[in-house]
Write an enzyme that holds these catalytic residues in place. Structure first.
Site, PDB file in Angstrom:
ATOM      1  N   ASN A  41       0.853  -1.199   0.000  1.00  0.00           N
ATOM      2  CA  ASN A  41       0.000   0.000   0.000  1.00  0.00           C
ATOM      3  C   ASN A  41       0.888   1.249   0.000  1.00  0.00           C
ATOM      4  O   ASN A  41       1.770   1.338  -0.881  1.00  0.00           O
ATOM      5  CB  ASN A  41      -1.121  -0.032   1.041  1.00  0.00           C
ATOM      6  CG  ASN A  41      -0.754  -0.277   2.473  1.00  0.00           C
ATOM      7  OD1 ASN A  41      -0.417  -1.391   2.841  1.00  0.00           O
ATOM      8  ND2 ASN A  41      -0.818   0.723   3.316  1.00  0.00           N
ATOM      9  N   ASP A  42       0.677   2.194   0.883  1.00  0.00           N
ATOM     10  CA  ASP A  42       1.276   3.530   0.758  1.00  0.00           C
ATOM     11  C   ASP A  42       2.750   3.593   0.331  1.00  0.00           C
ATOM     12  O   ASP A  42       3.572   2.848   0.849  1.00  0.00           O
ATOM     13  CB  ASP A  42       1.263   4.261   2.112  1.00  0.00           C
ATOM     14  CG  ASP A  42      -0.022   4.134   2.862  1.00  0.00           C
ATOM     15  OD1 ASP A  42      -1.002   3.613   2.316  1.00  0.00           O
ATOM     16  OD2 ASP A  42      -0.043   4.558   4.033  1.00  0.00           O
ATOM     17  N   ARG A 169      -0.227   8.652  13.577  1.00  0.00           N
ATOM     18  CA  ARG A 169       0.701   7.921  12.689  1.00  0.00           C
ATOM     19  C   ARG A 169       1.150   8.712  11.452  1.00  0.00           C
ATOM     20  O   ARG A 169       0.622   9.756  11.150  1.00  0.00           O
ATOM     21  CB  ARG A 169       0.032   6.618  12.236  1.00  0.00           C
ATOM     22  CG  ARG A 169      -1.312   6.783  11.538  1.00  0.00           C
ATOM     23  CD  ARG A 169      -1.873   5.421  11.117  1.00  0.00           C
ATOM     24  NE  ARG A 169      -3.213   5.502  10.581  1.00  0.00           N
ATOM     25  CZ  ARG A 169      -4.324   5.364  11.301  1.00  0.00           C
ATOM     26  NH1 ARG A 169      -4.276   5.153  12.601  1.00  0.00           N
ATOM     27  NH2 ARG A 169      -5.508   5.458  10.711  1.00  0.00           N
ATOM     28  N   ASP A 170       2.084   8.111  10.729  1.00  0.00           N
ATOM     29  CA  ASP A 170       2.549   8.538   9.398  1.00  0.00           C
ATOM     30  C   ASP A 170       3.373   9.835   9.426  1.00  0.00           C
ATOM     31  O   ASP A 170       3.043  10.817   8.743  1.00  0.00           O
ATOM     32  CB  ASP A 170       1.352   8.703   8.431  1.00  0.00           C
ATOM     33  CG  ASP A 170       0.407   7.509   8.435  1.00  0.00           C
ATOM     34  OD1 ASP A 170       0.849   6.407   8.801  1.00  0.00           O
ATOM     35  OD2 ASP A 170      -0.787   7.681   8.081  1.00  0.00           O
TER      36      ASP A 170
HETATM   37  C1  FRU Z   1      -2.843   4.644   4.930  1.00  0.00           C
HETATM   38  C2  FRU Z   1      -2.529   3.813   6.159  1.00  0.00           C
HETATM   39  C3  FRU Z   1      -1.622   4.607   7.096  1.00  0.00           C
HETATM   40  C4  FRU Z   1      -0.914   3.524   7.847  1.00  0.00           C
HETATM   41  C5  FRU Z   1      -0.738   2.475   6.787  1.00  0.00           C
HETATM   42  C6  FRU Z   1      -0.762   1.072   7.299  1.00  0.00           C
HETATM   43  O1  FRU Z   1      -3.218   3.902   3.820  1.00  0.00           O
HETATM   44  O2  FRU Z   1      -3.703   3.409   6.793  1.00  0.00           O
HETATM   45  O3  FRU Z   1      -2.306   5.528   7.905  1.00  0.00           O
HETATM   46  O4  FRU Z   1       0.306   3.964   8.372  1.00  0.00           O
HETATM   47  O5  FRU Z   1      -1.765   2.654   5.847  1.00  0.00           O
HETATM   48  O6  FRU Z   1      -0.427   0.162   6.290  1.00  0.00           O
END
Ligand code: FRU
Length: 489
Positions: A41-42, A169-170
């Protein structure tokens, strides 16, 4: 070997075992970043380090569904071709036991620092039973990362004010004057999305400054993956708000990704907020992250999928891809996105036409395929609806239509093949009746840049292998004043 290296070795072995069987599938992208196998993902840690672009990504190296998050890793000299590197981060410590969640990279003293969220589940309900902290890993060579002794560097969410204690987070780091700053995704205790600002002198000791921006009205219950930077002197906060309600053609996806322009007061930590604008009007664009390179360009990459969307490639042991890198610029108070110019180096076998008349539906010799770039300008003349169909077979097609009366562009994947269908729209006024399109088609995706990046529409599509035709249509005569097609190697 320490815990982290053991976990990395096991994860890399899992990818090694799976990648050969995944490689040949006809939905594997030719020029977009994907994991060699299994889930991504991200985008994370997008950065420019020692002359190369580094891109990390949220990765589950044991399955094609989301699970304990690792950081996969690719690098590139030119943003056009990417080389896979070993997995960079794996859950291994008490504070990141259940996942190394999203974060960013920063170069300091010749080393590459990653700042990420350590995730721990404290019970079975993952919405409310979790603990998130912020941690750092460092590398000399940009490939092997060591988690630092002082971790976690931010042990809990701020207790003062209306800040949810767990959804925290992030981190995205940048430097301003002599200090480091980071933004973090957050929500209030009663679930209104917001962004927190932190400050540090050394990337290790962090001090909470303020809630930097917060949602009002229909602005979601959580803001994920914030990013803050300046573009031509203008402050830009990019983020991915979850849970906006659809408004007409807007916010049709489960979650959104966009930006607000504003100016950040570094003393108070407050951002003066403008309105929320989308960065992409298609189906699959989430959690974009930017970096700035030596040429001073602000470049964004996003996850080219959407949460909870069907991903047919999961059946063949992988899931997810990144968008092409897009350069962001400001024009008339809005961000425009265009493909980075390096992508031109992938062009081969140019086919070029000028002044083609289209009425009804027509195809042109050698304008077809699955991994290609199209550049065209259409003069609408008297037509009220016109456009093009790609990845076409007897039963399949992906359709881009411009409606002159509605002043609306539509991307329709109802008949694109397997995977989710649907239609997305974006308002667009033509200047002197001209529609300019730049289309990047790959084995299972389409990215449409409209009128020089004023609007962009992105979608994953899963056509059958033989669906390769392209046609052009109009309900009255239109002129394609220029049409160019390149295969992408
Ligand atoms: C965004 C998210 C972030 C998190 C990550 C987990 O898509 O939900 O907030 O850090 O993916 O995989």
């Amino acid at each position: 070997m320490d815990n982290h290296n053991q976990a990395l070795q096991k994860a890399n072995q899992s990818i090694h075992n799976a990648k050969e069987r995944v490689k040949e599938h006809h939905w594997r992208e030719r020029y977009h970043v994907e994991a060699p196998a299994y889930w991504i993902n991200d985008p994370n840690g997008f950065s420019f380090f020692n002359g190369e672009y580094h891109l990390f990504y949220q990765h589950h190296p044991y399955d094609s569904t989301w699970g304990p998050m690792h950081w996969g890793h690719v690098k590139s000299r030119d943003l056009a071709t990417w080389e896979h590197l070993p997995i960079a981060l794996a859950p291994s410590e008490d504070y990141d036991r259940d996942g190394c969640f999203s974060g960013s990279a920063f170069k300091k003293d010749g080393k590459l620092y990653l700042m990420y969220t350590g995730n721990v589940w404290t019970g079975p309900d993952h919405e409310s039973q979790l603990k998130q902290v912020q941690a750092i890993a460092v590398s000399e060579d940009g490939i092997h990362f060591t988690k630092i002794e002082n971790n976690p560097v931010i042990t809990k969410a701020p207790e003062e004010g209306d800040i949810h204690p767990f959804h925290f987070r992030d981190p995205k780091v940048w430097q301003h004057d002599d200090s480091y700053y980071c933004v973090l995704g957050s929500r209030t205790k009663d679930h209104i999305g917001q962004v927190l600002l932190y400050k540090s002198q050394d990337l290790v000791e962090w001090e909470f400054v303020s809630v930097m921006a917060k949602g009002e009205g229909n602005f979601g219950y959580m803001w994920e993956c914030p990013d803050f930077f300046e573009l031509e002197g203008q402050g830009v906060l990019v983020m991915s708000p979850q849970g906006l309600k659809p408004e007409g053609h807007k916010y049709q996806n489960l979650h959104q990704a966009g930006y607000i322009l504003g100016s950040l007061n570094y003393e108070t930590g407050k951002l003066s907020q403008g309105s929320f604008e989308m960065l992409d009007h298609g189906f699959d664009f989430y959690a974009p992250q930017t970096t700035i390179d030596e040429k001073g360009r602000r470049i964004a990459i996003a996850w080219m999928n959407m949460w909870e969307s069907k991903m047919p490639e999961q059946e063949v042991d992988w899931a997810g891809a990144m968008t092409i890198p897009r350069e962001l610029k400001l024009k008339d108070g809005k961000i425009i996105s265009s493909p980075v110019e390096e992508l031109k180096s992938l062009r081969k076998n140019e086919i070029s036409y000028t002044n083609l008349l289209v009425e009804g539906e027509t195809s042109f010799p050698d304008v077809s395929g699955t991994s290609l770039e199209l550049e065209l300008e259409i003069h609408s003349q008297q037509a009220t609806r016109f456009g093009l169909k790609l990845r076409k077979s007897e039963t399949e097609e992906t359709v881009i239509t411009y409606d002159v009366k509605e002043q609306m562009i539509t991307l329709d994947r109802e008949k694109s093949g397997q995977g989710p269908g649907g239609v997305r729209q974006a308002p667009l006024a033509l200047v002197e009746k001209v529609l300019k399109l730049q289309v990047y088609l790959d084995s299972s995706s389409i990215e449409v840049f409209i009128n020089g990046g004023e609007k962009v529409m992105t979608a994953r599509i899963y056509p059958s292998e033989q669906a390769q035709a392209i046609s052009f249509f109009a309900d009255d005569q239109v002129t394609i004043t220029s049409l160019k097609k390149w295969e992408i190697r």
